[in-house]
Design an enzyme around this catalytic site. Structure first.
Site, PDB file in Angstrom:
ATOM      1  N   SER A  94       0.836  -1.208   0.000  1.00 51.55           N
ATOM      2  CA  SER A  94       0.000   0.000   0.000  1.00 51.55           C
ATOM      3  C   SER A  94       0.863   1.246   0.000  1.00 51.55           C
ATOM      4  O   SER A  94       2.013   1.224   0.439  1.00 51.55           O
ATOM      5  CB  SER A  94      -0.874   0.031   1.250  1.00 51.55           C
TER       6      SER A  94
HETATM    7  N1  SAH Z   1      -0.155  -5.775   4.364  1.00 55.57           N
HETATM    8  C1  SAH Z   1       0.536  -5.971   3.132  1.00 55.57           C
HETATM    9  C2  SAH Z   1      -0.393  -5.714   1.949  1.00 55.57           C
HETATM   10  C3  SAH Z   1      -0.254  -6.793   0.923  1.00 55.57           C
HETATM   11  S1  SAH Z   1      -1.461  -6.853  -0.349  1.00 55.57           S
HETATM   12  C4  SAH Z   1       1.812  -5.146   3.047  1.00 55.57           C
HETATM   13  O1  SAH Z   1       2.097  -4.357   3.976  1.00 55.57           O
HETATM   14  O2  SAH Z   1       2.572  -5.296   2.082  1.00 55.57           O
HETATM   15  C5  SAH Z   1      -2.642  -7.994   0.307  1.00 55.57           C
HETATM   16  C6  SAH Z   1      -2.161  -9.375   0.654  1.00 55.57           C
HETATM   17  O3  SAH Z   1      -3.310 -10.115   1.099  1.00 55.57           O
HETATM   18  C7  SAH Z   1      -1.564 -10.169  -0.496  1.00 55.57           C
HETATM   19  O4  SAH Z   1      -0.296 -10.618  -0.130  1.00 55.57           O
HETATM   20  C8  SAH Z   1      -2.536 -11.326  -0.690  1.00 55.57           C
HETATM   21  O5  SAH Z   1      -1.909 -12.540  -1.098  1.00 55.57           O
HETATM   22  C9  SAH Z   1      -3.126 -11.453   0.711  1.00 55.57           C
HETATM   23  N2  SAH Z   1      -4.417 -12.148   0.774  1.00 55.57           N
HETATM   24  C10 SAH Z   1      -5.480 -12.060  -0.059  1.00 55.57           C
HETATM   25  N3  SAH Z   1      -6.474 -12.871   0.369  1.00 55.57           N
HETATM   26  C11 SAH Z   1      -6.014 -13.477   1.510  1.00 55.57           C
HETATM   27  C12 SAH Z   1      -6.571 -14.436   2.408  1.00 55.57           C
HETATM   28  N4  SAH Z   1      -7.798 -14.930   2.277  1.00 55.57           N
HETATM   29  N5  SAH Z   1      -5.808 -14.845   3.456  1.00 55.57           N
HETATM   30  C13 SAH Z   1      -4.554 -14.347   3.639  1.00 55.57           C
HETATM   31  N6  SAH Z   1      -3.971 -13.451   2.821  1.00 55.57           N
HETATM   32  C14 SAH Z   1      -4.695 -13.010   1.767  1.00 55.57           C
END
Ligand code: SAH
Length: 235
Positions: free
Chosen positions: A85
């Protein structure tokens, strides 16, 4: 968007910045300080949030080729169709979550690990859940190498939460689903706060939910853009 099955390694993974070599740290100091001033100008006022974003080296959480953009206020791709983000959103969510040192925080969507590192730098114990092996493995190793001992990484469907470590004082979801998964609400402690992007496609808003003795209180905040929450209780 390309979607990857649960627990799979994905093909377009790129190397992260080499954190052992710590490239260009001096050259990045000015952009980093400028970013913190910009976040203040955009309304982030919690000194603990600003200090955490100042202390966590975002350039170590992005892909090597994107290091020069690490302190611009933009989201960046991290591979597997996912993104880190923009710093303003990380700061805003950290502020809206109202954490205090010692709190147990569940994060859904480990991704790059940056948001988890920010929350840990604010004194929280962070349980972070990821569905893609690529991030679970590489981000876990990075966080350990950087010395974050209060972050626990888990590979599973985060829409089911992490029942064995519940209840949580705070829950932050960093991927967007059409509604807040029920198991996450169940795993929130009384007086707990849960923050999540909610919506469909381009129509997403940040929602903050507070669990009180009398039920759930919900507030809606700014429109946001997050990647999909994929799971049994997501899409
Ligand atoms: N908090 C992260 C944001 C990553 S983007 C950061 O600081 O970089 C969102 C993430 O959510 C991705 O890595 C994606 O694989 C994960 N995601 C999506 N659906 C998910 C689920 N059901 N359980 C766990 N992770 C999930």
């Amino acid at each position: 968007m390309r979607q990857y099955p649960f627990g799979r390694q994905c093909a377009d993974a790129r190397p992260r910045a080499n954190h052992t070599a710590r490239p260009n740290t001096a050259a990045l100091r000015i952009p980093h300080t400028r970013l913190i001033r910009r976040l203040q100008a955009r309304g982030i006022s919690d000194p603990h949030v600003l200090a955490a974003l100042h202390s966590v080296p975002r350039h170590l959480f992005v892909q090597e080729a994107l290091v020069s953009q690490a302190y611009e206020d933009v989201p960046l791709p991290i591979g597997c169709g996912q993104s880190i983000s923009q710093p303003y959103i990380v700061a805003l969510m950290s502020e809206l979550l109202q954490v205090k040192p010692g709190m147990r925080v569940l994060e859904i969507g480990t991704g790059s690990g940056y948001q988890a590192a920010v929350l840990a730098s604010m004194g929280c114990t962070v349980f972070t859940v990821e569905r893609l092996k690529e991030f679970y493995r590489n981000t876990g190793a990075l966080l350990r190498d950087l010395g974050f001992r209060s972050i626990y990484t888990h590979l599973r469907d985060g829409t089911l939460g992490l029942s064995e470590a519940a209840p949580f004082d705070r829950i932050m979801v960093t991927a967007c689903g059409p509604e807040i998964p029920g198991p996450l609400i169940d795993q929130l402690d009384e007086d707990g706060i849960l923050l999540a992007p909610v919506g469909l496609g381009a129509r997403q808003h940040l929602k903050r939910l507070r669990k009180t003795r009398n039920g759930l209180a919900t507030e809606e905040f700014d429109p946001v853009v997050f990647v999909d929450l994929i799971g049994e209780h997501g899409r």
